[in-house]
Write a protein that holds these residues in place. Structure first.
Motif, PDB file in Angstrom:
ATOM      1  N   ASP A 126      23.794  20.192  26.826  1.00  0.00           N
ATOM      2  CA  ASP A 126      22.386  20.817  26.641  1.00  0.00           C
ATOM      3  C   ASP A 126      21.327  19.727  26.716  1.00  0.00           C
ATOM      4  N   SER A 127      21.761  18.232  26.971  1.00  0.00           N
ATOM      5  CA  SER A 127      20.923  17.376  26.616  1.00  0.00           C
ATOM      6  C   SER A 127      20.415  17.092  25.208  1.00  0.00           C
ATOM      7  N   LYS A 128      20.765  17.684  24.189  1.00  0.00           N
ATOM      8  CA  LYS A 128      20.405  17.486  22.838  1.00  0.00           C
ATOM      9  C   LYS A 128      21.087  16.538  22.141  1.00  0.00           C
ATOM     10  N   ASP A 185      24.342   0.360  32.032  1.00  0.00           N
ATOM     11  CA  ASP A 185      25.046   1.704  31.931  1.00  0.00           C
ATOM     12  C   ASP A 185      24.011   2.714  31.990  1.00  0.00           C
ATOM     13  N   PRO A 186      23.229   3.133  32.737  1.00  0.00           N
ATOM     14  CA  PRO A 186      22.265   4.206  32.688  1.00  0.00           C
ATOM     15  C   PRO A 186      23.008   5.543  32.773  1.00  0.00           C
ATOM     16  N   ARG A 187      22.560   6.422  32.130  1.00  0.00           N
ATOM     17  CA  ARG A 187      23.131   7.982  32.189  1.00  0.00           C
ATOM     18  C   ARG A 187      22.124   8.945  31.869  1.00  0.00           C
ATOM     19  N   PRO A 188      21.597   9.421  33.036  1.00  0.00           N
ATOM     20  CA  PRO A 188      20.625  10.620  33.036  1.00  0.00           C
ATOM     21  C   PRO A 188      21.044  11.771  32.425  1.00  0.00           C
ATOM     22  N   SER A 189      19.941  12.328  31.427  1.00  0.00           N
ATOM     23  CA  SER A 189      20.334  13.607  30.893  1.00  0.00           C
ATOM     24  C   SER A 189      20.760  14.784  31.769  1.00  0.00           C
ATOM     25  N   PRO A 190      21.480  15.628  31.507  1.00  0.00           N
ATOM     26  CA  PRO A 190      21.637  16.826  32.304  1.00  0.00           C
ATOM     27  C   PRO A 190      20.458  17.458  32.743  1.00  0.00           C
ATOM     28  N   ASP A 191      19.425  17.439  31.806  1.00  0.00           N
ATOM     29  CA  ASP A 191      18.164  18.392  32.225  1.00  0.00           C
ATOM     30  C   ASP A 191      17.362  17.392  33.032  1.00  0.00           C
ATOM     31  N   GLY A 192      17.611  16.135  33.225  1.00  0.00           N
ATOM     32  CA  GLY A 192      16.910  15.251  34.149  1.00  0.00           C
ATOM     33  C   GLY A 192      15.651  14.617  33.268  1.00  0.00           C
ATOM     34  N   ALA A 193      15.621  14.953  32.356  1.00  0.00           N
ATOM     35  CA  ALA A 193      14.229  14.481  31.465  1.00  0.00           C
ATOM     36  C   ALA A 193      14.289  13.117  31.037  1.00  0.00           C
ATOM     37  N   ILE A 231      28.138  10.740  16.874  1.00  0.00           N
ATOM     38  CA  ILE A 231      26.953  11.747  17.552  1.00  0.00           C
ATOM     39  C   ILE A 231      25.783  11.338  17.136  1.00  0.00           C
ATOM     40  N   VAL A 232      24.945  10.932  18.241  1.00  0.00           N
ATOM     41  CA  VAL A 232      23.498  10.828  17.849  1.00  0.00           C
ATOM     42  C   VAL A 232      22.676  11.726  18.350  1.00  0.00           C
ATOM     43  N   ASP A 233      21.744  12.650  17.542  1.00  0.00           N
ATOM     44  CA  ASP A 233      20.689  13.440  17.997  1.00  0.00           C
ATOM     45  C   ASP A 233      19.323  12.709  18.318  1.00  0.00           C
TER      46      ASP A 233
END
Length: 188
Positions: free
Chosen positions: A122-124, A68-76, A172-174
């Motif tokens: 915001d990938s945060k 279940d991979p999910r890339p972050s919107p910023d790609g990092a 929610i996890v930061d």
């Protein structure tokens, strides 16, 4: 060029026909060149692997164990699932598959009827939904029974309470602050 049929056909052999439709879940990487997905390892069907497929060349690279991979919107970074049962948690790794680290520490493990997770734009942070913990289930069950006793019910249920989907929670996890908080519980 790699078409969707070509990209997915290499995992539709005898054992994987059923699972490929459930587990591939392709998603574009932020560079619009790579497609990330997970699939069963044909040699070890109990294991899932995370792959990046180059959409131009068709080169497939296994970057990690997990699903279940999910890339972050910023790609990092890439968030993904790893572990089994109570050990099943969301993990993070770099977009290159390096530096894997556990992100969540949910005592019941993640999964079940209402499971999913998504990055914030915001990938945060990451929001996830999972079956409620045993304590939350007991509290919700008592509240439901009290409501039904007070108001009565015209609904006829066949089976037992064990047949019903369990209550669920949204968390929610930061990753930056390494904090995790439950923001909602609800009946499914």
């Amino acid at each position: 060029p790699v078409t969707p049929e070509v990209a997915l056909s290499f995992h539709t052999g005898d054992l994987n026909t059923y699972f490929s439709s459930l587990n591939v879940q392709p998603k574009w990487m932020s560079d619009s060149k790579g497609i990330i997905y997970s699939s069963l390892d044909p040699k070890h069907p109990e294991k899932m692997g995370i792959h990046i497929l180059d959409s131009v060349t068709g080169k497939d690279q296994l970057i990690s164990e997990g699903s279940d991979p999910r890339p972050s919107p910023d790609g990092a970074r890439i968030a993904y699932m790893s572990g089994k049962e109570k050990g099943r948690q969301i993990w993070l790794m770099g977009a290159d598959g390096k530096n894997p680290q556990p992100l969540t520490k949910n005592p019941s493990g993640l999964g079940g009827w209402a499971y999913d997770f998504v990055w914030a734009p915001d990938s945060k942070s990451i929001a996830y939904c999972t079956a409620a913990s045993e304590d939350a289930k007991a509290i919700q069950r008592k509240a439901r029974e009290a409501r039904e006793k007070k108001h009565g019910s015209s609904v006829v249920v066949y089976g037992s309470a064990r047949d019903l989907p369990p209550p669920a929670e949204i968390w929610i996890v930061d990753p930056g602050k390494k904090t995790e908080r439950r923001i909602a519980s609800y009946d499914t």
